[in-house]
Write a protein that holds these residues in place. Structure first.
Motif, PDB file in Angstrom:
ATOM      1  N   VAL A 133      53.236  48.144  43.930  1.00  0.00           N
ATOM      2  CA  VAL A 133      52.960  46.748  43.678  1.00  0.00           C
ATOM      3  C   VAL A 133      51.790  46.309  44.546  1.00  0.00           C
ATOM      4  CG1 VAL A 133      53.869  44.418  43.869  1.00  0.00           C
ATOM      5  CG2 VAL A 133      55.348  46.273  43.065  1.00  0.00           C
ATOM      6  N   GLN A 134      50.749  45.805  43.920  1.00  0.00           N
ATOM      7  CA  GLN A 134      49.623  45.353  44.710  1.00  0.00           C
ATOM      8  C   GLN A 134      48.702  44.440  43.913  1.00  0.00           C
ATOM      9  OE1 GLN A 134      47.164  48.640  46.001  1.00  0.00           O
ATOM     10  NE2 GLN A 134      47.105  49.566  43.975  1.00  0.00           N
ATOM     11  N   LEU A 135      47.964  43.636  44.671  1.00  0.00           N
ATOM     12  CA  LEU A 135      46.868  42.851  44.127  1.00  0.00           C
ATOM     13  C   LEU A 135      45.583  43.430  44.689  1.00  0.00           C
ATOM     14  CD1 LEU A 135      48.260  39.218  44.564  1.00  0.00           C
ATOM     15  CD2 LEU A 135      48.146  40.553  42.461  1.00  0.00           C
ATOM     16  N   VAL A 136      44.603  43.596  43.851  1.00  0.00           N
ATOM     17  CA  VAL A 136      43.354  44.212  44.282  1.00  0.00           C
ATOM     18  C   VAL A 136      42.193  43.277  43.978  1.00  0.00           C
ATOM     19  CG1 VAL A 136      41.813  46.183  44.079  1.00  0.00           C
ATOM     20  CG2 VAL A 136      44.291  46.502  43.857  1.00  0.00           C
ATOM     21  N   GLU A 137      41.525  42.818  45.037  1.00  0.00           N
ATOM     22  CA  GLU A 137      40.350  41.964  44.854  1.00  0.00           C
ATOM     23  C   GLU A 137      39.089  42.807  44.806  1.00  0.00           C
ATOM     24  OE1 GLU A 137      42.900  39.574  47.950  1.00  0.00           O
ATOM     25  OE2 GLU A 137      42.279  41.658  47.624  1.00  0.00           O
ATOM     26  N   SER A 138      38.098  42.285  44.144  1.00  0.00           N
ATOM     27  CA  SER A 138      36.781  42.919  44.108  1.00  0.00           C
ATOM     28  C   SER A 138      35.743  41.849  43.808  1.00  0.00           C
ATOM     29  CB  SER A 138      36.733  44.019  43.050  1.00  0.00           C
ATOM     30  OG  SER A 138      36.985  43.487  41.765  1.00  0.00           O
ATOM     31  N   GLY A 139      34.474  42.206  43.980  1.00  0.00           N
ATOM     32  CA  GLY A 139      33.407  41.301  43.619  1.00  0.00           C
ATOM     33  C   GLY A 139      32.688  40.651  44.780  1.00  0.00           C
ATOM     34  N   LEU A 199      34.525  36.774  41.876  1.00  0.00           N
ATOM     35  CA  LEU A 199      35.584  37.588  42.443  1.00  0.00           C
ATOM     36  C   LEU A 199      36.653  37.849  41.395  1.00  0.00           C
ATOM     37  CD1 LEU A 199      36.062  35.846  45.913  1.00  0.00           C
ATOM     38  CD2 LEU A 199      34.377  37.566  45.225  1.00  0.00           C
ATOM     39  N   SER A 200      37.230  39.036  41.476  1.00  0.00           N
ATOM     40  CA  SER A 200      38.310  39.409  40.577  1.00  0.00           C
ATOM     41  C   SER A 200      39.548  39.762  41.377  1.00  0.00           C
ATOM     42  CB  SER A 200      37.905  40.612  39.727  1.00  0.00           C
ATOM     43  OG  SER A 200      36.794  40.323  38.923  1.00  0.00           O
ATOM     44  N   CYS A 201      40.689  39.521  40.770  1.00  0.00           N
ATOM     45  CA  CYS A 201      41.980  39.846  41.377  1.00  0.00           C
ATOM     46  C   CYS A 201      42.832  40.470  40.289  1.00  0.00           C
ATOM     47  CB  CYS A 201      42.625  38.585  41.922  1.00  0.00           C
ATOM     48  SG  CYS A 201      44.324  38.776  42.486  1.00  0.00           S
ATOM     49  N   ALA A 202      43.112  41.739  40.423  1.00  0.00           N
ATOM     50  CA  ALA A 202      43.867  42.456  39.403  1.00  0.00           C
ATOM     51  C   ALA A 202      45.248  42.806  39.925  1.00  0.00           C
ATOM     52  CB  ALA A 202      43.124  43.717  38.993  1.00  0.00           C
ATOM     53  N   GLY A 203      46.253  42.578  39.086  1.00  0.00           N
ATOM     54  CA  GLY A 203      47.606  42.929  39.462  1.00  0.00           C
ATOM     55  C   GLY A 203      47.949  44.340  39.008  1.00  0.00           C
ATOM     56  N   ASN A 232      45.845  40.898  33.007  1.00  0.00           N
ATOM     57  CA  ASN A 232      46.640  40.691  34.227  1.00  0.00           C
ATOM     58  C   ASN A 232      45.725  40.478  35.431  1.00  0.00           C
ATOM     59  OD1 ASN A 232      49.271  40.437  35.322  1.00  0.00           O
ATOM     60  ND2 ASN A 232      49.146  42.487  36.198  1.00  0.00           N
ATOM     61  N   ALA A 233      44.770  39.580  35.238  1.00  0.00           N
ATOM     62  CA  ALA A 233      43.764  39.367  36.268  1.00  0.00           C
ATOM     63  C   ALA A 233      43.410  37.887  36.396  1.00  0.00           C
ATOM     64  CB  ALA A 233      42.506  40.162  35.953  1.00  0.00           C
ATOM     65  N   VAL A 234      42.948  37.527  37.571  1.00  0.00           N
ATOM     66  CA  VAL A 234      42.484  36.180  37.859  1.00  0.00           C
ATOM     67  C   VAL A 234      41.096  36.295  38.478  1.00  0.00           C
ATOM     68  CG1 VAL A 234      42.922  34.088  39.199  1.00  0.00           C
ATOM     69  CG2 VAL A 234      44.827  35.328  38.173  1.00  0.00           C
ATOM     70  N   PHE A 235      40.269  35.296  38.225  1.00  0.00           N
ATOM     71  CA  PHE A 235      38.888  35.350  38.677  1.00  0.00           C
ATOM     72  C   PHE A 235      38.518  34.077  39.438  1.00  0.00           C
ATOM     73  CE2 PHE A 235      38.315  38.990  36.044  1.00  0.00           C
ATOM     74  CZ  PHE A 235      39.103  38.761  34.929  1.00  0.00           C
ATOM     75  N   LEU A 236      37.525  34.201  40.274  1.00  0.00           N
ATOM     76  CA  LEU A 236      36.982  33.041  40.965  1.00  0.00           C
ATOM     77  C   LEU A 236      35.462  33.116  40.864  1.00  0.00           C
ATOM     78  CD1 LEU A 236      37.780  30.537  42.668  1.00  0.00           C
ATOM     79  CD2 LEU A 236      37.225  31.907  44.692  1.00  0.00           C
ATOM     80  N   TYR A 261      40.932  36.151  49.723  1.00  0.00           N
ATOM     81  CA  TYR A 261      42.192  36.782  49.341  1.00  0.00           C
ATOM     82  C   TYR A 261      42.784  36.090  48.122  1.00  0.00           C
ATOM     83  CZ  TYR A 261      41.929  38.333  54.222  1.00  0.00           C
ATOM     84  OH  TYR A 261      41.519  38.855  55.426  1.00  0.00           O
ATOM     85  N   CYS A 262      43.316  36.871  47.204  1.00  0.00           N
ATOM     86  CA  CYS A 262      44.119  36.282  46.145  1.00  0.00           C
ATOM     87  C   CYS A 262      45.590  36.528  46.476  1.00  0.00           C
ATOM     88  CB  CYS A 262      43.766  36.850  44.774  1.00  0.00           C
ATOM     89  SG  CYS A 262      44.175  38.590  44.530  1.00  0.00           S
ATOM     90  N   ALA A 263      46.427  35.667  45.947  1.00  0.00           N
ATOM     91  CA  ALA A 263      47.848  35.780  46.240  1.00  0.00           C
ATOM     92  C   ALA A 263      48.654  35.245  45.073  1.00  0.00           C
ATOM     93  CB  ALA A 263      48.185  34.998  47.509  1.00  0.00           C
ATOM     94  N   ARG A 264      49.845  35.821  44.892  1.00  0.00           N
ATOM     95  CA  ARG A 264      50.759  35.348  43.854  1.00  0.00           C
ATOM     96  C   ARG A 264      51.884  34.564  44.494  1.00  0.00           C
ATOM     97  NH1 ARG A 264      54.980  38.690  40.187  1.00  0.00           N
ATOM     98  NH2 ARG A 264      56.331  37.919  41.863  1.00  0.00           N
TER      99      ARG A 264
END
Length: 131
Positions: free
Chosen positions: A2-8, A20-24, A76-80, A94-97
């Motif tokens: 289980v993890q969230l992975v940011e990039s960008g 920025l991207s945040c993938a679950g 299954n991703a969120v962006f900024l 950081y992204c967080a759920r």
């Protein structure tokens, strides 16, 4: 796992943009609020933006009009999207759920989100302003 992975993240000049991207991975995002936080050197982690499961969005005053949060449930991703970047925007992001689908706002409807409302965090992606 289980993890969230940011990039960008990256190096950007004032006035520039980053997305920025945040993938679950092993964790679903669509039924929860997702928040973006940042932490400037020597300062506490501060909330930047939050998006509820219904798509409603909220922003800190410092980024309102410049940043846009969005999500793609199919991925299954969120962006900024960050535009008109300023030196004060520097730091790890950081992204967080959230634990539950939080309101992302206070009783007046203004953005309000604290780290304790989230139980899954990414490792962070660095945004650095350059001159």
């Amino acid at each position: 796992q289980v993890q969230l992975v940011e990039s960008g993240g990256g190096l950007v000049r004032p006035g520039g943009s980053l997305r920025l991207s945040c993938a679950g991975s092993g964790i679903t995002l669509d039924r929860y609020a997702i928040g973006w936080f940042r932490q400037a050197p020597g300062k506490e982690r501060e909330g930047v933006s939050c998006m509820r499961s219904d798509g409603s969005t909220y922003y800190a005053d410092s980024v309102k009009g410049r940043f846009t949060i969005s999500r793609d449930n199919a991925k299954n991703a969120v962006f900024l999207q960050m535009n008109s970047l300023k030196p004060g925007d520097t730091g790890p992001y950081y992204c967080a759920r959230s634990v539950v689908d939080i309101s992302c706002s206070d009783v007046s409807g203004a953005y309000y989100s604290t780290p304790i409302e989230y139980n899954y965090w990414g490792q962070g992606t660095q945004v650095t302003g350059s001159s």
